[in-house]
Design a protein around this motif. Structure first.
Motif, PDB file in Angstrom:
ATOM      1  N   ALA A 127       4.657  10.735   0.712  1.00  0.00           N
ATOM      2  CA  ALA A 127       5.762  11.161   1.437  1.00  0.00           C
ATOM      3  C   ALA A 127       6.442   9.921   2.137  1.00  0.00           C
ATOM      4  O   ALA A 127       6.767   9.977   3.509  1.00  0.00           O
ATOM      5  CB  ALA A 127       5.314  12.232   2.668  1.00  0.00           C
ATOM      6  N   GLY A 128       7.085   9.505   1.398  1.00  0.00           N
ATOM      7  CA  GLY A 128       8.199   8.081   1.612  1.00  0.00           C
ATOM      8  C   GLY A 128       7.314   7.145   2.463  1.00  0.00           C
ATOM      9  O   GLY A 128       8.296   6.147   2.777  1.00  0.00           O
ATOM     10  N   ARG A 129       6.254   6.803   2.515  1.00  0.00           N
ATOM     11  CA  ARG A 129       5.655   5.821   3.026  1.00  0.00           C
ATOM     12  C   ARG A 129       5.597   4.930   2.221  1.00  0.00           C
ATOM     13  O   ARG A 129       5.612   4.806   0.948  1.00  0.00           O
ATOM     14  CB  ARG A 129       4.202   5.992   3.624  1.00  0.00           C
ATOM     15  N   GLU A 130       5.629   3.463   2.677  1.00  0.00           N
ATOM     16  CA  GLU A 130       5.216   2.182   1.637  1.00  0.00           C
ATOM     17  C   GLU A 130       4.073   2.250   0.978  1.00  0.00           C
ATOM     18  O   GLU A 130       3.058   2.717   1.554  1.00  0.00           O
ATOM     19  CB  GLU A 130       5.385   1.139   2.815  1.00  0.00           C
ATOM     20  N   LYS A 131       4.297   1.852  -0.144  1.00  0.00           N
ATOM     21  CA  LYS A 131       2.805   1.894  -1.105  1.00  0.00           C
ATOM     22  C   LYS A 131       1.890   0.842  -0.634  1.00  0.00           C
ATOM     23  O   LYS A 131       2.230  -0.135  -0.264  1.00  0.00           O
ATOM     24  CB  LYS A 131       3.396   1.373  -2.568  1.00  0.00           C
ATOM     25  N   ALA A 132       0.826   1.468  -0.598  1.00  0.00           N
ATOM     26  CA  ALA A 132      -0.435   0.532  -0.007  1.00  0.00           C
ATOM     27  C   ALA A 132      -0.865  -0.110  -1.696  1.00  0.00           C
ATOM     28  O   ALA A 132      -0.714   0.377  -2.560  1.00  0.00           O
ATOM     29  CB  ALA A 132      -1.667   1.417   0.510  1.00  0.00           C
ATOM     30  N   LEU A 133      -1.482  -1.205  -1.398  1.00  0.00           N
ATOM     31  CA  LEU A 133      -2.017  -2.148  -2.579  1.00  0.00           C
ATOM     32  C   LEU A 133      -3.422  -2.448  -2.288  1.00  0.00           C
ATOM     33  O   LEU A 133      -3.905  -2.456  -1.048  1.00  0.00           O
ATOM     34  CB  LEU A 133      -1.199  -3.367  -2.872  1.00  0.00           C
ATOM     35  N   VAL A 134      -4.239  -2.502  -3.337  1.00  0.00           N
ATOM     36  CA  VAL A 134      -5.680  -2.706  -3.314  1.00  0.00           C
ATOM     37  C   VAL A 134      -5.753  -4.033  -4.674  1.00  0.00           C
ATOM     38  O   VAL A 134      -4.991  -4.140  -5.446  1.00  0.00           O
ATOM     39  CB  VAL A 134      -6.486  -1.625  -3.705  1.00  0.00           C
ATOM     40  N   LEU A 135      -6.859  -4.796  -4.356  1.00  0.00           N
ATOM     41  CA  LEU A 135      -7.333  -5.569  -5.402  1.00  0.00           C
ATOM     42  C   LEU A 135      -7.818  -4.610  -6.734  1.00  0.00           C
ATOM     43  O   LEU A 135      -8.592  -3.709  -6.467  1.00  0.00           O
ATOM     44  CB  LEU A 135      -8.406  -6.559  -5.030  1.00  0.00           C
ATOM     45  N   THR A 136      -7.478  -5.141  -8.012  1.00  0.00           N
ATOM     46  CA  THR A 136      -8.032  -4.460  -9.157  1.00  0.00           C
ATOM     47  C   THR A 136      -9.432  -5.114  -9.281  1.00  0.00           C
ATOM     48  O   THR A 136     -10.121  -5.995  -8.374  1.00  0.00           O
ATOM     49  CB  THR A 136      -7.341  -4.740 -10.360  1.00  0.00           C
ATOM     50  N   SER A 137     -10.143  -4.601 -10.243  1.00  0.00           N
ATOM     51  CA  SER A 137     -11.651  -5.093 -10.340  1.00  0.00           C
ATOM     52  C   SER A 137     -11.579  -6.701 -10.941  1.00  0.00           C
ATOM     53  O   SER A 137     -12.102  -7.492 -10.490  1.00  0.00           O
ATOM     54  CB  SER A 137     -12.373  -4.440 -11.422  1.00  0.00           C
ATOM     55  N   ALA A 138     -10.487  -7.029 -11.671  1.00  0.00           N
ATOM     56  CA  ALA A 138     -10.106  -8.202 -12.166  1.00  0.00           C
ATOM     57  C   ALA A 138      -9.701  -9.009 -10.724  1.00  0.00           C
ATOM     58  O   ALA A 138     -10.105 -10.176 -10.730  1.00  0.00           O
ATOM     59  CB  ALA A 138      -8.998  -8.374 -13.101  1.00  0.00           C
ATOM     60  N   GLY A 139      -8.984  -8.545  -9.880  1.00  0.00           N
ATOM     61  CA  GLY A 139      -8.510  -9.204  -8.588  1.00  0.00           C
ATOM     62  C   GLY A 139      -9.748  -9.501  -7.759  1.00  0.00           C
ATOM     63  O   GLY A 139      -9.808 -10.500  -7.086  1.00  0.00           O
ATOM     64  N   ARG A 140     -10.684  -8.495  -7.737  1.00  0.00           N
ATOM     65  CA  ARG A 140     -11.899  -8.741  -6.830  1.00  0.00           C
ATOM     66  C   ARG A 140     -12.565 -10.041  -7.384  1.00  0.00           C
ATOM     67  O   ARG A 140     -13.126 -10.731  -6.669  1.00  0.00           O
ATOM     68  CB  ARG A 140     -12.606  -7.457  -6.604  1.00  0.00           C
ATOM     69  N   ALA A 141     -12.699  -9.958  -8.796  1.00  0.00           N
ATOM     70  CA  ALA A 141     -13.438 -10.935  -9.358  1.00  0.00           C
ATOM     71  C   ALA A 141     -13.009 -12.205  -9.097  1.00  0.00           C
ATOM     72  O   ALA A 141     -13.407 -13.431  -8.497  1.00  0.00           O
ATOM     73  CB  ALA A 141     -13.889 -10.803 -10.833  1.00  0.00           C
ATOM     74  N   TYR A 142     -11.559 -12.484  -9.182  1.00  0.00           N
ATOM     75  CA  TYR A 142     -10.673 -13.501  -9.136  1.00  0.00           C
ATOM     76  C   TYR A 142     -10.800 -13.848  -7.430  1.00  0.00           C
ATOM     77  O   TYR A 142     -11.015 -15.076  -6.947  1.00  0.00           O
ATOM     78  CB  TYR A 142      -9.259 -13.327  -9.368  1.00  0.00           C
ATOM     79  N   ALA A 143     -10.744 -13.034  -6.684  1.00  0.00           N
ATOM     80  CA  ALA A 143     -10.902 -13.232  -4.844  1.00  0.00           C
ATOM     81  C   ALA A 143     -12.117 -13.862  -4.866  1.00  0.00           C
ATOM     82  O   ALA A 143     -12.450 -14.922  -4.144  1.00  0.00           O
ATOM     83  CB  ALA A 143     -10.777 -12.256  -4.134  1.00  0.00           C
ATOM     84  N   ARG A 144     -13.153 -13.452  -5.350  1.00  0.00           N
ATOM     85  CA  ARG A 144     -14.499 -13.747  -5.066  1.00  0.00           C
ATOM     86  C   ARG A 144     -14.867 -15.132  -5.618  1.00  0.00           C
ATOM     87  O   ARG A 144     -15.460 -16.096  -4.846  1.00  0.00           O
ATOM     88  CB  ARG A 144     -15.577 -12.720  -5.731  1.00  0.00           C
ATOM     89  N   ARG A 145     -14.278 -15.313  -6.714  1.00  0.00           N
ATOM     90  CA  ARG A 145     -14.607 -16.863  -7.712  1.00  0.00           C
ATOM     91  C   ARG A 145     -13.704 -17.690  -6.767  1.00  0.00           C
ATOM     92  O   ARG A 145     -14.299 -18.631  -6.432  1.00  0.00           O
ATOM     93  CB  ARG A 145     -13.888 -16.754  -8.941  1.00  0.00           C
ATOM     94  N   VAL A 146     -12.555 -17.616  -6.097  1.00  0.00           N
ATOM     95  CA  VAL A 146     -11.640 -18.376  -5.492  1.00  0.00           C
ATOM     96  C   VAL A 146     -12.159 -18.619  -4.048  1.00  0.00           C
ATOM     97  O   VAL A 146     -12.267 -19.752  -3.811  1.00  0.00           O
ATOM     98  CB  VAL A 146     -10.145 -18.013  -5.451  1.00  0.00           C
ATOM     99  N   GLN A 147     -12.709 -17.618  -3.529  1.00  0.00           N
ATOM    100  CA  GLN A 147     -13.086 -17.763  -2.081  1.00  0.00           C
ATOM    101  C   GLN A 147     -14.712 -18.022  -1.873  1.00  0.00           C
ATOM    102  O   GLN A 147     -15.074 -18.249  -0.556  1.00  0.00           O
ATOM    103  CB  GLN A 147     -12.527 -16.624  -1.489  1.00  0.00           C
TER     104      GLN A 147
END
Length: 151
Positions: free
Chosen positions: A84-104
């Motif tokens: 309802a007109g609110r800003e879209k929320a975002l999440v990590l994809t499964s590839a993003g979670r894997a990337y984040a874990r690898r980087v961090q």
């Protein structure tokens, strides 16, 4: 220099050393420092809006937007349907979670070890104290910050 000034100087230097540690970690991981913070923000598994990330992590909105575009193009983040007109929320994809874990991974290990070492010496209340100090200093700096055009 009085005792308060000495303590404030130590706190300022400590926070700068912490920021520097994350900066050099990001360089070694070959990611932008703000991308590292963005991955950190999103790696809690919860959806976040760009405005929330900009506010909570003190990253300019334009920088968040630019970094989100890069991460989306790489397939690391996805937008959730807006409500309802609110800003879209975002999440990590499964590839993003894997990337984040690898980087961090090394960063998380370093943080955990540093916290364990600190808790051997100080009460866990030091985290509450740091959080409270951060709220207070941000509030006070915001109230006193010169406005554009003030000289």
């Amino acid at each position: 220099m009085n005792e308060y000034d000495k303590m404030l100087r130590r706190l300022y230097l400590a926070t700068n050393r912490i920021d520097g540690g994350y900066y050099f970690f990001a360089r070694g991981a070959e990611v932008k420092e703000n991308v590292l913070a963005l991955l950190y923000a999103l790696d809690d598994g919860q959806p976040h809006t760009q405005a929330e990330i900009a506010r909570d992590w003190q990253i300019p909105k334009t920088t968040v937007n630019t970094n989100i575009k890069e991460l989306k193009a790489a397939g690391y983040v996805a937008f959730l349907p807006s409500q309802a007109g609110r800003e879209k929320a975002l999440v990590l994809t499964s590839a993003g979670r894997a990337y984040a874990r690898r980087v961090q991974r090394g960063m998380y290990e370093a943080e955990r070890t540093a916290l364990e070492r600190t808790l051997e010496r100080f009460s866990p209340e030091f985290v509450d104290a740091m959080d409270y100090f951060a709220d207070c200093i941000c509030e006070e700096l915001s109230r006193r910050a010169p406005q554009e055009g003030d000289k």
